[in-house]
Design a protein around this motif. Structure first.
Motif, mmCIF file in Angstrom:
data_model
loop_
_atom_site.group_PDB
_atom_site.id
_atom_site.type_symbol
_atom_site.label_atom_id
_atom_site.label_comp_id
_atom_site.label_asym_id
_atom_site.label_seq_id
_atom_site.Cartn_x
_atom_site.Cartn_y
_atom_site.Cartn_z
ATOM 1 N N ARG A 38 47.188 37.729 45.975
ATOM 2 C CA ARG A 38 45.731 37.487 46.037
ATOM 3 C C ARG A 38 44.876 38.955 45.833
ATOM 4 O O ARG A 38 43.817 38.831 45.355
ATOM 5 C CB ARG A 38 45.180 36.847 47.650
ATOM 6 C CG ARG A 38 45.757 35.328 47.451
ATOM 7 C CD ARG A 38 45.212 34.824 48.796
ATOM 8 N NE ARG A 38 45.591 33.450 48.593
ATOM 9 C CZ ARG A 38 44.866 32.303 49.506
ATOM 10 N NH1 ARG A 38 43.952 32.607 50.209
ATOM 11 N NH2 ARG A 38 45.447 31.103 49.286
ATOM 12 N N ILE A 41 44.860 39.830 42.311
ATOM 13 C CA ILE A 41 43.569 39.096 41.604
ATOM 14 C C ILE A 41 42.120 39.706 42.028
ATOM 15 O O ILE A 41 41.433 39.803 41.104
ATOM 16 C CB ILE A 41 43.694 37.681 41.996
ATOM 17 C CG1 ILE A 41 45.317 37.083 41.397
ATOM 18 C CG2 ILE A 41 42.605 36.894 41.157
ATOM 19 C CD1 ILE A 41 45.302 35.534 41.734
ATOM 20 N N ALA A 45 39.529 41.046 39.591
ATOM 21 C CA ALA A 45 38.191 40.639 39.710
ATOM 22 C C ALA A 45 36.908 41.612 39.796
ATOM 23 O O ALA A 45 35.894 41.426 39.455
ATOM 24 C CB ALA A 45 38.020 39.455 40.839
ATOM 25 N N GLU A 59 40.043 34.336 32.969
ATOM 26 C CA GLU A 59 41.243 33.751 33.097
ATOM 27 C C GLU A 59 42.169 34.801 32.658
ATOM 28 O O GLU A 59 42.072 35.625 31.803
ATOM 29 C CB GLU A 59 41.454 32.701 31.931
ATOM 30 C CG GLU A 59 40.568 31.319 32.340
ATOM 31 C CD GLU A 59 40.635 30.271 31.410
ATOM 32 O OE1 GLU A 59 41.603 30.544 30.340
ATOM 33 O OE2 GLU A 59 40.186 29.240 31.555
ATOM 34 N N VAL A 67 46.058 32.684 35.666
ATOM 35 C CA VAL A 67 45.055 32.310 37.072
ATOM 36 C C VAL A 67 43.571 32.338 36.375
ATOM 37 O O VAL A 67 43.263 33.150 35.296
ATOM 38 C CB VAL A 67 44.957 33.754 37.611
ATOM 39 C CG1 VAL A 67 43.714 33.980 38.711
ATOM 40 C CG2 VAL A 67 46.314 34.099 38.439
ATOM 41 N N SER A 68 42.855 31.321 36.840
ATOM 42 C CA SER A 68 41.510 30.788 36.474
ATOM 43 C C SER A 68 40.649 31.168 37.512
ATOM 44 O O SER A 68 40.980 30.788 38.718
ATOM 45 C CB SER A 68 41.226 29.478 35.990
ATOM 46 O OG SER A 68 40.054 29.400 35.805
ATOM 47 N N ALA A 69 39.718 32.223 37.497
ATOM 48 C CA ALA A 69 38.989 32.208 38.683
ATOM 49 C C ALA A 69 37.496 32.526 38.352
ATOM 50 O O ALA A 69 36.980 32.539 37.079
ATOM 51 C CB ALA A 69 39.158 33.878 39.272
ATOM 52 N N SER A 184 39.678 30.877 43.045
ATOM 53 C CA SER A 184 40.766 30.764 41.799
ATOM 54 C C SER A 184 41.644 29.591 41.896
ATOM 55 O O SER A 184 41.921 29.089 42.813
ATOM 56 C CB SER A 184 41.741 32.057 41.932
ATOM 57 O OG SER A 184 42.654 32.065 41.205
ATOM 58 N N SER A 186 45.432 28.754 40.577
ATOM 59 C CA SER A 186 46.585 29.519 40.264
ATOM 60 C C SER A 186 47.984 28.672 40.610
ATOM 61 O O SER A 186 47.776 27.752 41.564
ATOM 62 C CB SER A 186 46.741 30.827 40.710
ATOM 63 O OG SER A 186 46.822 30.959 42.116
#
Length: 214
Positions: A38, A41, A45, A59, A67-69, A184, A186
């Protein structure tokens, strides 16, 4: 014979303790691995949102994990430190917590104490810590506002707020344009998970990861 029974019992107890220790160690290791994932990510971000403040999501692939956030301005969440009492009551109701737990919260606020992270809210209320992910989708410790920016609220919270007779002035907060909850998808999960909160430092400060959710 008696000695053999005692030895057998002691051995069994010892094995149970070793097993419990190993299980606890494995659980702690898994927790640390998830937290590091995390944090990775959130670091991406932070870098991407700092480079392009207008970005609403992204992404990427970390390892073999797609991972899509997306970003939610913290002004769209209920601040557990500064929110109007009516919004705190709504939050407790939305989490399906017992109304009497609010007294613990009121006592905390009267004592002038502050929450540094959303899980502290559940601890003070004496609520199930398993609700922390649900709480993190609705609340923050980093907005500093008595109200909510309705236009930036997550869909579930926005729908609930629109269905109340809360004073409109509490739903018209200004967005921070600086601090964001990162949600997110994932690992094959199709439900957005709250990873943590970042500050991109647009007001002259350095960007930072403010909270990593566990």
């Amino acid at each position: 014979m008696f000695s053999l029974i005692v030895l057998t019992t002691l051995f069994a107890v010892s094995q149970q303790r070793v097993l419990a220790h190993n299980q606890s160690a494995m659980a702690e290791r898994d927790l640390l691995v998830r937290e590091q994932h995390r944090r990775s990510i959130l670091a991406v971000a932070l870098a991407m949102k700092t480079a392009d403040p207008s970005l609403t999501g992204f992404e990427i692939t970390i390892g073999a994990d797609p991972v899509s956030a997306r970003f939610v301005d913290v002004a769209g969440l209920i601040d557990i430190n500064t929110a109007s009492p009516v919004l705190i009551e709504l939050l407790v109701s939305e989490l399906d917590l017992a109304p009497e737990t609010l007294e613990n919260y009121r006592r905390w606020r009267r004592d002038g104490q502050r929450f540094s992270a959303t899980p502290d809210f559940l601890r003070v209320l004496g609520a199930d810590p398993a609700r922390r992910a649900e709480l993190s989708r609705l609340a923050t410790a980093f907005s500093g506002r008595p109200g909510v920016a309705l236009a930036h609220a997550p869909e579930r919270l926005a729908a609930r707020l629109r269905g109340t007779n809360i004073n409109p002035s509490l739903l018209d907060a200004a967005p921070s344009n600086e601090r964001y909850l990162v949600l997110s998808e994932s690992g094959g999960s199709f439900r957005l998970q709250p990873l943590g909160t970042i500050d991109i430092g647009v007001n002259g400060g350095a960007g930072a990861i403010l909270q990593v959710n566990r």
